[in-house]
Design a protein around this motif. Structure first.
Motif, PDB file in Angstrom:
ATOM      1  N   ILE A   2       0.738  -1.208  -0.002  1.00  0.00           N
ATOM      2  CA  ILE A   2      -0.008  -0.016  -0.170  1.00  0.00           C
ATOM      3  C   ILE A   2       1.109   1.237   0.065  1.00  0.00           C
ATOM      4  CG2 ILE A   2      -1.904   1.510   1.230  1.00  0.00           C
ATOM      5  CD1 ILE A   2      -2.509  -1.522   2.668  1.00  0.00           C
ATOM      6  N   ARG A  43     -12.063   2.834   5.976  1.00  0.00           N
ATOM      7  CA  ARG A  43     -11.565   1.437   5.282  1.00  0.00           C
ATOM      8  C   ARG A  43     -10.265   1.907   4.608  1.00  0.00           C
ATOM      9  NH1 ARG A  43     -15.219  -2.055   1.776  1.00  0.00           N
ATOM     10  NH2 ARG A  43     -15.602  -3.256   3.830  1.00  0.00           N
ATOM     11  N   ASP A  44     -10.212   2.767   3.669  1.00  0.00           N
ATOM     12  CA  ASP A  44      -9.225   2.971   2.704  1.00  0.00           C
ATOM     13  C   ASP A  44      -7.875   3.583   3.260  1.00  0.00           C
ATOM     14  OD1 ASP A  44     -10.821   2.108   0.748  1.00  0.00           O
ATOM     15  OD2 ASP A  44     -11.399   4.051   0.155  1.00  0.00           O
ATOM     16  N   SER A  45      -8.115   3.872   4.742  1.00  0.00           N
ATOM     17  CA  SER A  45      -7.000   4.559   5.426  1.00  0.00           C
ATOM     18  C   SER A  45      -6.481   3.734   6.679  1.00  0.00           C
ATOM     19  CB  SER A  45      -7.061   6.044   5.559  1.00  0.00           C
ATOM     20  OG  SER A  45      -8.188   6.022   6.399  1.00  0.00           O
ATOM     21  N   TYR A  47      -8.020   1.581   8.728  1.00  0.00           N
ATOM     22  CA  TYR A  47      -8.499   0.251   8.870  1.00  0.00           C
ATOM     23  C   TYR A  47      -7.402  -0.743   8.041  1.00  0.00           C
ATOM     24  CZ  TYR A  47     -11.110  -4.235   9.087  1.00  0.00           C
ATOM     25  OH  TYR A  47     -11.464  -5.554   9.249  1.00  0.00           O
ATOM     26  N   GLN A  48      -7.007  -0.429   6.902  1.00  0.00           N
ATOM     27  CA  GLN A  48      -6.008  -1.041   6.044  1.00  0.00           C
ATOM     28  C   GLN A  48      -4.810  -0.843   6.715  1.00  0.00           C
ATOM     29  OE1 GLN A  48      -6.643   0.037   1.996  1.00  0.00           O
ATOM     30  NE2 GLN A  48      -8.224  -1.709   1.421  1.00  0.00           N
ATOM     31  N   LYS A  49      -4.301   0.521   7.260  1.00  0.00           N
ATOM     32  CA  LYS A  49      -3.034   0.647   7.841  1.00  0.00           C
ATOM     33  C   LYS A  49      -2.717  -0.313   8.847  1.00  0.00           C
ATOM     34  CE  LYS A  49      -0.391   3.082   6.093  1.00  0.00           C
ATOM     35  NZ  LYS A  49       0.819   2.690   5.003  1.00  0.00           N
ATOM     36  N   GLN A  51      -3.860  -3.209   9.657  1.00  0.00           N
ATOM     37  CA  GLN A  51      -3.924  -4.402   9.198  1.00  0.00           C
ATOM     38  C   GLN A  51      -2.549  -4.683   8.403  1.00  0.00           C
ATOM     39  OE1 GLN A  51      -7.414  -4.890   6.551  1.00  0.00           O
ATOM     40  NE2 GLN A  51      -8.128  -6.434   8.083  1.00  0.00           N
ATOM     41  N   TRP A  52      -1.965  -3.509   7.841  1.00  0.00           N
ATOM     42  CA  TRP A  52      -0.785  -3.703   7.150  1.00  0.00           C
ATOM     43  C   TRP A  52       0.191  -3.856   8.117  1.00  0.00           C
ATOM     44  CZ3 TRP A  52       3.022  -0.011   8.185  1.00  0.00           C
ATOM     45  CH2 TRP A  52       4.008   0.002   7.163  1.00  0.00           C
ATOM     46  N   LYS A  55       0.608  -7.216   9.423  1.00  0.00           N
ATOM     47  CA  LYS A  55       1.185  -8.206   8.721  1.00  0.00           C
ATOM     48  C   LYS A  55       2.834  -7.799   8.526  1.00  0.00           C
ATOM     49  CE  LYS A  55      -2.609  -8.572   5.539  1.00  0.00           C
ATOM     50  NZ  LYS A  55      -3.444  -7.886   4.555  1.00  0.00           N
ATOM     51  N   THR A  65     -10.890  -9.898  12.427  1.00  0.00           N
ATOM     52  CA  THR A  65     -11.106  -8.308  11.883  1.00  0.00           C
ATOM     53  C   THR A  65     -12.598  -8.556  11.524  1.00  0.00           C
ATOM     54  OG1 THR A  65     -10.218  -9.008   9.529  1.00  0.00           O
ATOM     55  CG2 THR A  65      -8.736  -8.006  11.170  1.00  0.00           C
ATOM     56  N   VAL A  67     -15.732  -5.874   9.425  1.00  0.00           N
ATOM     57  CA  VAL A  67     -15.651  -4.565   8.498  1.00  0.00           C
ATOM     58  C   VAL A  67     -16.937  -3.719   9.064  1.00  0.00           C
ATOM     59  CG1 VAL A  67     -16.093  -3.576   6.275  1.00  0.00           C
ATOM     60  CG2 VAL A  67     -14.504  -5.777   6.514  1.00  0.00           C
TER      61      VAL A  67
END
Length: 77
Positions: A2, A43-45, A47-49, A51-52, A55, A65, A67
């Motif tokens: 990302i 979600r595009d910022s 939440y995904q960050k 999760q990143w 990982k 997780t 949504v």
């Protein structure tokens, strides 16, 4: 992965995950709440960050997780 997200948010996400894992390691309960000042899609910022970051640390498998609502919860082992 990302790469279009800012490096500042990456550092914050890594620090949040690190802080949370320190609490979990010592069996302390803890919650993190993230509030956005700008932007229209959490979600595009955020939440995904997060999760990143999970990982990156190799910890994503230790968390559930969802949504709706956006939630990341540590699995009790």
């Amino acid at each position: 992965m990302i790469s279009w997200l800012s490096s500042k948010s990456s550092v914050v996400a890594l620090k949040l995950v690190d802080m949370m894992m320190r609490k979990i390691r010592f069996s302390h309960k803890s919650k993190i709440v993230v509030i956005r000042k700008v932007g229209n899609k959490i979600r595009d910022s955020v939440y995904q960050k997060i999760q990143w970051a999970l990982k990156k640390y190799g910890l994503i498998g230790r968390f559930n997780t969802t949504v709706s609502p956006f939630k990341i919860t540590h699995r009790k082992i």
